[in-house]
Design a protein around this motif. Structure first.
Motif, mmCIF file in Angstrom:
data_model
loop_
_atom_site.group_PDB
_atom_site.id
_atom_site.type_symbol
_atom_site.label_atom_id
_atom_site.label_comp_id
_atom_site.label_asym_id
_atom_site.label_seq_id
_atom_site.Cartn_x
_atom_site.Cartn_y
_atom_site.Cartn_z
ATOM 1 N N TRP A 189 0.820 -1.206 0.000
ATOM 2 C CA TRP A 189 0.000 0.000 0.000
ATOM 3 C C TRP A 189 0.857 1.260 0.000
ATOM 4 C CZ3 TRP A 189 -4.508 -0.634 -1.771
ATOM 5 C CH2 TRP A 189 -5.252 -1.784 -1.490
ATOM 6 N N GLN A 190 1.976 1.238 0.718
ATOM 7 C CA GLN A 190 2.823 2.432 0.775
ATOM 8 C C GLN A 190 3.410 2.757 -0.594
ATOM 9 O OE1 GLN A 190 3.267 4.623 3.477
ATOM 10 N NE2 GLN A 190 3.946 5.803 1.696
ATOM 11 N N MET A 191 3.822 1.739 -1.328
ATOM 12 C CA MET A 191 4.372 1.972 -2.669
ATOM 13 C C MET A 191 3.310 2.580 -3.590
ATOM 14 S SD MET A 191 6.507 -1.579 -3.089
ATOM 15 C CE MET A 191 7.070 -1.231 -4.739
ATOM 16 N N ILE A 192 2.108 2.046 -3.508
ATOM 17 C CA ILE A 192 1.004 2.546 -4.336
ATOM 18 C C ILE A 192 0.664 3.974 -3.928
ATOM 19 C CG2 ILE A 192 -1.437 2.228 -4.912
ATOM 20 C CD1 ILE A 192 -0.888 -0.847 -4.478
ATOM 21 N N ALA A 193 0.599 4.219 -2.635
ATOM 22 C CA ALA A 193 0.279 5.563 -2.135
ATOM 23 C C ALA A 193 1.309 6.578 -2.611
ATOM 24 C CB ALA A 193 0.207 5.545 -0.608
#
Length: 70
Positions: free
Chosen positions: A49-53
């Motif tokens: 999720w952090q990479m996508i965010a």
């Protein structure tokens, strides 16, 4: 950019403001669909999720709230 996004982006510059507004509304809907599909693809490929965010320029919580339960 997909062909429909490219076409809609061009139509958004129409001289007729009502046609341009319709194109903008369609462009928003198509962009949302494309974003959702790309988030699903990224998750399937193992992206967190952090990479996508980070890619979207939002917080991890925001992207998880929007797409986490789909």
């Amino acid at each position: 950019m997909s062909e429909s996004l490219h076409t809609l982006a061009g139509e958004a510059g129409d001289e007729d403001p009502l046609r341009a507004l319709r194109a903008i509304a369609d462009l928003k809907r198509e962009t949302e669909r494309t974003e959702a599909a790309l988030v699903r693809r990224a998750r399937t490929l193992g992206c967190g999720w952090q990479m996508i965010a980070t890619a979207l320029g939002v917080s991890r919580q925001a992207v998880h709230k929007k797409y986490g339960r789909r």
